[in-house]
Write an enzyme that holds these catalytic residues in place. Structure first.
Site, PDB file in Angstrom:
ATOM      1  N   GLY A   1      78.317 -13.482 -29.002  1.00 52.86           N
ATOM      2  CA  GLY A   1      77.212 -12.638 -29.420  1.00 52.86           C
ATOM      3  C   GLY A   1      76.817 -11.615 -28.379  1.00 52.86           C
TER       4      GLY A   1
ATOM      5  N   ASP B   1      88.289 -13.648 -24.033  1.00 53.27           N
ATOM      6  CA  ASP B   1      87.500 -14.829 -24.350  1.00 53.27           C
ATOM      7  C   ASP B   1      88.342 -16.066 -24.062  1.00 53.27           C
ATOM      8  OD1 ASP B   1      84.732 -15.224 -26.068  1.00 53.27           O
ATOM      9  OD2 ASP B   1      86.068 -16.941 -26.218  1.00 53.27           O
TER      10      ASP B   1
ATOM     11  N   ARG C   1      74.573 -16.460 -16.915  1.00 51.84           N
ATOM     12  CA  ARG C   1      74.328 -17.607 -16.052  1.00 51.84           C
ATOM     13  C   ARG C   1      74.709 -17.242 -14.621  1.00 51.84           C
ATOM     14  NH1 ARG C   1      71.126 -19.230 -18.947  1.00 51.84           N
ATOM     15  NH2 ARG C   1      70.957 -21.257 -19.994  1.00 51.84           N
TER      16      ARG C   1
ATOM     17  N   ASP D   1      70.498 -10.200 -13.776  1.00 49.57           N
ATOM     18  CA  ASP D   1      69.253 -10.832 -14.225  1.00 49.57           C
ATOM     19  C   ASP D   1      69.224 -12.298 -13.825  1.00 49.57           C
ATOM     20  OD1 ASP D   1      66.742 -10.939 -15.799  1.00 49.57           O
ATOM     21  OD2 ASP D   1      67.909 -12.334 -17.022  1.00 49.57           O
TER      22      ASP D   1
ATOM     23  N   GLU E   1      68.441 -20.237  -8.367  1.00 47.09           N
ATOM     24  CA  GLU E   1      67.182 -19.771  -8.941  1.00 47.09           C
ATOM     25  C   GLU E   1      66.060 -20.765  -8.682  1.00 47.09           C
ATOM     26  OE1 GLU E   1      67.658 -18.692 -13.047  1.00 47.09           O
ATOM     27  OE2 GLU E   1      69.200 -17.190 -12.613  1.00 47.09           O
TER      28      GLU E   1
ATOM     29  N   HIS F   1      65.483 -13.331 -14.089  1.00 44.70           N
ATOM     30  CA  HIS F   1      65.869 -14.107 -15.274  1.00 44.70           C
ATOM     31  C   HIS F   1      64.888 -13.854 -16.418  1.00 44.70           C
ATOM     32  CE1 HIS F   1      68.292 -17.931 -16.459  1.00 44.70           C
ATOM     33  NE2 HIS F   1      68.036 -17.187 -17.516  1.00 44.70           N
TER      34      HIS F   1
ATOM     35  N   ALA G   1      65.829 -11.427 -18.930  1.00 46.31           N
ATOM     36  CA  ALA G   1      66.571 -10.745 -19.996  1.00 46.31           C
ATOM     37  C   ALA G   1      66.443 -11.459 -21.333  1.00 46.31           C
ATOM     38  CB  ALA G   1      68.045 -10.606 -19.615  1.00 46.31           C
ATOM     39  N   GLY G   2      66.129 -12.742 -21.299  1.00 46.58           N
ATOM     40  CA  GLY G   2      66.059 -13.514 -22.542  1.00 46.58           C
ATOM     41  C   GLY G   2      64.815 -13.274 -23.363  1.00 46.58           C
TER      42      GLY G   2
END
Length: 341
Positions: A172, A192, A254, A278, A283, A302, A304-305
């Site tokens: 996605g 992929d 990630r 990001d 972290e 972090h 971006a979500g």
């Protein structure tokens, strides 16, 4: 995120009213009365729906839960012996991969395929902040008008049109990245870990054997891979050495996919042109991390979500899955617990 053949895609239809436990999380901070009503309708007549403010508050209610929506640490999983299905309020599901869950028959679904749009938006924001020196200008403030600073920015700015973006992981997020790259006039190549169909301006998608060639021929290398044992710290000194001079690393998935010391060396020694991140290898990123000191490294914490649509999209999928569960049909967004995505 990659798309593989999942394990079980359905849960046997219940022979009694469902017991649903919902735990609020960072990506599901609230459930409105209208959304609660939507969930209750989907769960069916006489269903029990409990909503708690955090996973820890769900422990006293977990013993009777058939379904949990949220994040399920092992201590919550251990308190839920009747659990049959978890729907995650997270796109990355590495936090679920503890042995007790992996060895169970509990099905895992989540946001797979739903978060690519806003992740890709954020990725291009970071990329433009780096190549157009927007981050530098914001940091300089009024000093940016000094001729030395202004000329340095102008002489180092890059145009995206005509550059090649390599997308690692064509799920996605990868497809949304490709779509935006094409709109900017970039050439896109992708790989992929599993066979997937091309789309969004990508003519063909290579397999793992294409990784080295894509790394070596991309001006911008965008990471869209999930975190697994195979991808953890895969960007090491050897991988950075493959990247062309001046190439940019872009990562909004990630941070642990990148080996921190290797990235620091690649930036310090000008082996790569920059990094737009990001997510960080550790972290929260410590204040004394060398990454903060590089002019050619732009970072967000972090975030971006985030999207005004994210929680609702996932709740709607959860409700469709509740109906599918009751009717004995396959669920959407199933995660293969053995591969981790």
């Amino acid at each position: 995120m990659s798309q593989s053949t999942p394990g079980p895609t359905f849960v046997a239809a219940p022979d009694a009213p469902l017991n649903v436990l919902i735990t609020k999380t960072l990506t599901l901070p609230d459930v409105t009365p209208e959304e609660e009503a939507m969930i209750r309708v989907a769960a069916g007549p006489d269903a029990i729906v409990n909503i708690v403010d955090r996973p820890r508050d769900g422990v006293p209610l977990a013993a009777d839960a058939d379904v949990i929506l949220g994040i399920v640490p092992q201590w919550l999983f251990d308190a839920a012996p009747r659990l049959r299905w978890i729907h995650a309020t997270a796109s990355g599901v590495d936090m679920f991969m503890y042995p007790a869950f992996l060895d169970s028959d509990v099905v895992l679904t989540g946001e797979k395929g739903l978060v690519g749009s806003h992740l890709a938006d954020h990725a291009f924001g970071l990329l433009l902040a780096l190549v157009r020196r927007i981050a530098t200008a914001v940091k300089l403030g009024p000093q940016g008008w000094d001729n030395d600073h202004r000329e340095r920015m102008r002489y180092s700015e890059l145009e995206l049109e005509g550059l090649t973006m390599g997308v690692l992981g064509f799920g996605g997020t990868g497809r949304h990245l490709a779509r935006r790259a094409v709109a900017f006039g970039m050439n896109v190549q992708a790989m992929d870990l599993y066979p997937v169909s091309p789309s969004d301006g990508v003519d063909s998608v290579g397999g793992p054997e294409a990784l080295a060639d894509i790394v070596a021929t991309s001006d911008v290398l965008a990471v869209g891979l999930p975190l697994t044992d195979a991808t953890r710290a895969m960007f090491d000194d050897e991988m950075f050495a493959l990247m062309p001079d001046g190439a940019i690393l872009l990562n909004v998935t990630r941070g642990e996919i990148i080996d921190g010391p290797s990235l620091e060396r690649a930036l310090a020694e000008n082996r790569i042109g920059g990094a737009a991140l990001d997510v960080a290898p550790v972290e929260p990123l410590p204040a004394d991390s060398p990454l903060w000191g590089f002019d050619n490294c732009v970072m967000t914490p972090h975030t971006a979500g985030a999207s005004q649509h994210r929680a609702r999209r996932n709740l709607e999928r959860f409700c469709r899955n509740l109906v599918a569960l009751r009717e004995g049909r396959s669920l959407e967004g199933v995660v293969d617990k053995q591969t981790g995505f």
